[in-house]
Design a protein around this motif. Structure first.
Motif, PDB file in Angstrom:
ATOM      1  N   PRO A  56       0.830  -1.210   0.000  1.00 38.00           N
ATOM      2  CA  PRO A  56       0.000   0.000   0.000  1.00 38.00           C
ATOM      3  C   PRO A  56       0.865   1.260   0.000  1.00 38.00           C
ATOM      4  CG  PRO A  56       0.013  -0.988   2.172  1.00 38.00           C
ATOM      5  CD  PRO A  56       0.729  -1.943   1.250  1.00 38.00           C
ATOM      6  N   ARG A  57       0.390   2.256  -0.702  1.00 43.55           N
ATOM      7  CA  ARG A  57       1.101   3.540  -0.744  1.00 43.55           C
ATOM      8  C   ARG A  57       0.751   4.336   0.505  1.00 43.55           C
ATOM      9  NH1 ARG A  57       3.234   5.412  -5.738  1.00 43.55           N
ATOM     10  NH2 ARG A  57       3.104   7.449  -4.779  1.00 43.55           N
ATOM     11  N   SER A  58       1.639   5.203   0.900  1.00 40.38           N
ATOM     12  CA  SER A  58       1.384   6.052   2.057  1.00 40.38           C
ATOM     13  C   SER A  58       1.673   7.506   1.695  1.00 40.38           C
ATOM     14  CB  SER A  58       2.225   5.605   3.246  1.00 40.38           C
ATOM     15  OG  SER A  58       3.597   5.604   2.899  1.00 40.38           O
ATOM     16  N   ASP A  59       0.979   7.947   0.665  1.00 37.85           N
ATOM     17  CA  ASP A  59       1.122   9.334   0.264  1.00 37.85           C
ATOM     18  C   ASP A  59      -0.201   9.848  -0.277  1.00 37.85           C
ATOM     19  OD1 ASP A  59       1.185   7.858  -2.092  1.00 37.85           O
ATOM     20  OD2 ASP A  59       2.435   9.304  -3.105  1.00 37.85           O
ATOM     21  N   MET A  60      -0.262  11.145  -0.451  1.00 39.45           N
ATOM     22  CA  MET A  60      -1.480  11.778  -0.945  1.00 39.45           C
ATOM     23  C   MET A  60      -1.065  13.059  -1.666  1.00 39.45           C
ATOM     24  SD  MET A  60      -4.654  13.167   1.374  1.00 39.45           S
ATOM     25  CE  MET A  60      -3.560  13.810   2.609  1.00 39.45           C
ATOM     26  N   GLU A  61      -1.701  13.320  -2.796  1.00 38.75           N
ATOM     27  CA  GLU A  61      -1.404  14.532  -3.555  1.00 38.75           C
ATOM     28  C   GLU A  61      -2.685  15.341  -3.704  1.00 38.75           C
ATOM     29  OE1 GLU A  61       1.476  14.716  -6.984  1.00 38.75           O
ATOM     30  OE2 GLU A  61      -0.441  14.844  -8.037  1.00 38.75           O
ATOM     31  N   ILE A  62      -2.591  16.611  -3.367  1.00 38.55           N
ATOM     32  CA  ILE A  62      -3.735  17.507  -3.481  1.00 38.55           C
ATOM     33  C   ILE A  62      -3.392  18.587  -4.493  1.00 38.55           C
ATOM     34  CG2 ILE A  62      -5.171  19.180  -2.282  1.00 38.55           C
ATOM     35  CD1 ILE A  62      -4.903  17.499   0.187  1.00 38.55           C
ATOM     36  N   VAL A  63      -4.245  18.716  -5.505  1.00 33.79           N
ATOM     37  CA  VAL A  63      -4.055  19.723  -6.547  1.00 33.79           C
ATOM     38  C   VAL A  63      -5.158  20.757  -6.394  1.00 33.79           C
ATOM     39  CG1 VAL A  63      -3.901  20.149  -9.022  1.00 33.79           C
ATOM     40  CG2 VAL A  63      -3.064  17.996  -8.074  1.00 33.79           C
ATOM     41  N   SER A  64      -4.773  22.013  -6.249  1.00 33.34           N
ATOM     42  CA  SER A  64      -5.745  23.096  -6.084  1.00 33.34           C
ATOM     43  C   SER A  64      -5.621  24.073  -7.245  1.00 33.34           C
ATOM     44  CB  SER A  64      -5.490  23.851  -4.780  1.00 33.34           C
ATOM     45  OG  SER A  64      -5.562  22.979  -3.684  1.00 33.34           O
ATOM     46  N   HIS A  65      -6.750  24.467  -7.770  1.00 34.41           N
ATOM     47  CA  HIS A  65      -6.818  25.488  -8.816  1.00 34.41           C
ATOM     48  C   HIS A  65      -7.693  26.608  -8.262  1.00 34.41           C
ATOM     49  CE1 HIS A  65      -5.266  22.476 -11.587  1.00 34.41           C
ATOM     50  NE2 HIS A  65      -6.212  21.661 -11.141  1.00 34.41           N
ATOM     51  N   VAL A  67      -8.093  31.298  -7.857  1.00 34.49           N
ATOM     52  CA  VAL A  67      -7.720  32.623  -8.334  1.00 34.49           C
ATOM     53  C   VAL A  67      -7.234  33.445  -7.147  1.00 34.49           C
ATOM     54  CG1 VAL A  67      -8.528  34.737  -9.436  1.00 34.49           C
ATOM     55  CG2 VAL A  67      -9.383  32.528 -10.210  1.00 34.49           C
ATOM     56  N   VAL A  68      -6.026  33.976  -7.280  1.00 33.44           N
ATOM     57  CA  VAL A  68      -5.462  34.846  -6.257  1.00 33.44           C
ATOM     58  C   VAL A  68      -5.689  36.280  -6.698  1.00 33.44           C
ATOM     59  CG1 VAL A  68      -3.349  35.524  -5.066  1.00 33.44           C
ATOM     60  CG2 VAL A  68      -3.721  33.139  -5.655  1.00 33.44           C
ATOM     61  N   PRO A  69      -6.330  37.097  -5.864  1.00 32.96           N
ATOM     62  CA  PRO A  69      -6.555  38.494  -6.253  1.00 32.96           C
ATOM     63  C   PRO A  69      -5.229  39.199  -6.546  1.00 32.96           C
ATOM     64  CG  PRO A  69      -7.837  37.957  -4.312  1.00 32.96           C
ATOM     65  CD  PRO A  69      -6.930  36.791  -4.569  1.00 32.96           C
ATOM     66  N   GLY A  70      -5.150  39.817  -7.675  1.00 25.82           N
ATOM     67  CA  GLY A  70      -3.938  40.529  -8.068  1.00 25.82           C
ATOM     68  C   GLY A  70      -2.940  39.676  -8.822  1.00 25.82           C
ATOM     69  N   CYS A  71      -3.066  38.353  -8.755  1.00 24.02           N
ATOM     70  CA  CYS A  71      -2.137  37.452  -9.445  1.00 24.02           C
ATOM     71  C   CYS A  71      -2.814  36.644 -10.541  1.00 24.02           C
ATOM     72  CB  CYS A  71      -1.490  36.497  -8.454  1.00 24.02           C
ATOM     73  SG  CYS A  71      -0.420  37.311  -7.277  1.00 24.02           S
ATOM     74  N   GLY A  72      -4.088  36.350 -10.358  1.00 22.69           N
ATOM     75  CA  GLY A  72      -4.818  35.585 -11.358  1.00 22.69           C
ATOM     76  C   GLY A  72      -4.888  34.117 -11.014  1.00 22.69           C
ATOM     77  N   PRO A  73      -5.176  33.284 -12.021  1.00 18.00           N
ATOM     78  CA  PRO A  73      -5.321  31.847 -11.792  1.00 18.00           C
ATOM     79  C   PRO A  73      -4.016  31.221 -11.282  1.00 18.00           C
ATOM     80  CG  PRO A  73      -6.136  32.454 -13.956  1.00 18.00           C
ATOM     81  CD  PRO A  73      -5.467  33.657 -13.397  1.00 18.00           C
ATOM     82  N   THR A  74      -4.148  30.358 -10.288  1.00 14.20           N
ATOM     83  CA  THR A  74      -2.985  29.737  -9.665  1.00 14.20           C
ATOM     84  C   THR A  74      -3.237  28.244  -9.512  1.00 14.20           C
ATOM     85  OG1 THR A  74      -2.541  31.758  -8.424  1.00 14.20           O
ATOM     86  CG2 THR A  74      -1.508  29.759  -7.619  1.00 14.20           C
ATOM     87  N   ASP A  75      -2.228  27.448  -9.793  1.00 14.48           N
ATOM     88  CA  ASP A  75      -2.268  26.007  -9.554  1.00 14.48           C
ATOM     89  C   ASP A  75      -1.271  25.692  -8.448  1.00 14.48           C
ATOM     90  OD1 ASP A  75      -4.034  25.707 -11.665  1.00 14.48           O
ATOM     91  OD2 ASP A  75      -2.424  25.338 -13.109  1.00 14.48           O
ATOM     92  N   GLU A  76      -1.701  24.887  -7.492  1.00 21.80           N
ATOM     93  CA  GLU A  76      -0.835  24.523  -6.372  1.00 21.80           C
ATOM     94  C   GLU A  76      -0.923  23.015  -6.163  1.00 21.80           C
ATOM     95  OE1 GLU A  76      -0.034  25.962  -1.819  1.00 21.80           O
ATOM     96  OE2 GLU A  76      -2.028  26.181  -2.628  1.00 21.80           O
TER      97      GLU A  76
END
Length: 85
Positions: A56-65, A67-76
């Motif tokens: 079994p794997r013991s990790d997790m990945e979270i992808v967030s999309h 909008v940051v005010p003043g910066c625009g669309p952001t992917d994290e």
């Protein structure tokens, strides 16, 4: 006015002494941190090959999309590694 001056001087002296206390680490503490880091790196490497070994794997990945005010669309992307216990 004199009271404010003394208060500011006291705060400045207190703030300048804080970094010197933070630098006082012993060699044993540093070695402990390095050992924990290398053990975590080994677990991460084993986790990356877990599917090949049917474990079994013991990790997790979270992808967030969002909008940051003043910066625009952001992917994290945040990748969490944890131990199953």
């Amino acid at each position: 006015m004199n009271r404010y001056f003394i208060t500011i001087i006291t705060l400045l002296i207190a703030l300048t002494s804080i970094p010197s206390r933070a630098q006082e680490m012993t060699k044993a503490e540093i070695d402990g941190i390095r050992a924990a880091y290398s053990a975590a790196k080994e677990r991460i490497e084993r986790n990356n090959h877990a599917q090949e070994q049917n474990m079994p794997r013991s990790d997790m990945e979270i992808v967030s999309h969002y909008v940051v005010p003043g910066c625009g669309p952001t992917d994290e992307v945040i990748h969490y590694y944890f131990t199953l216990g």
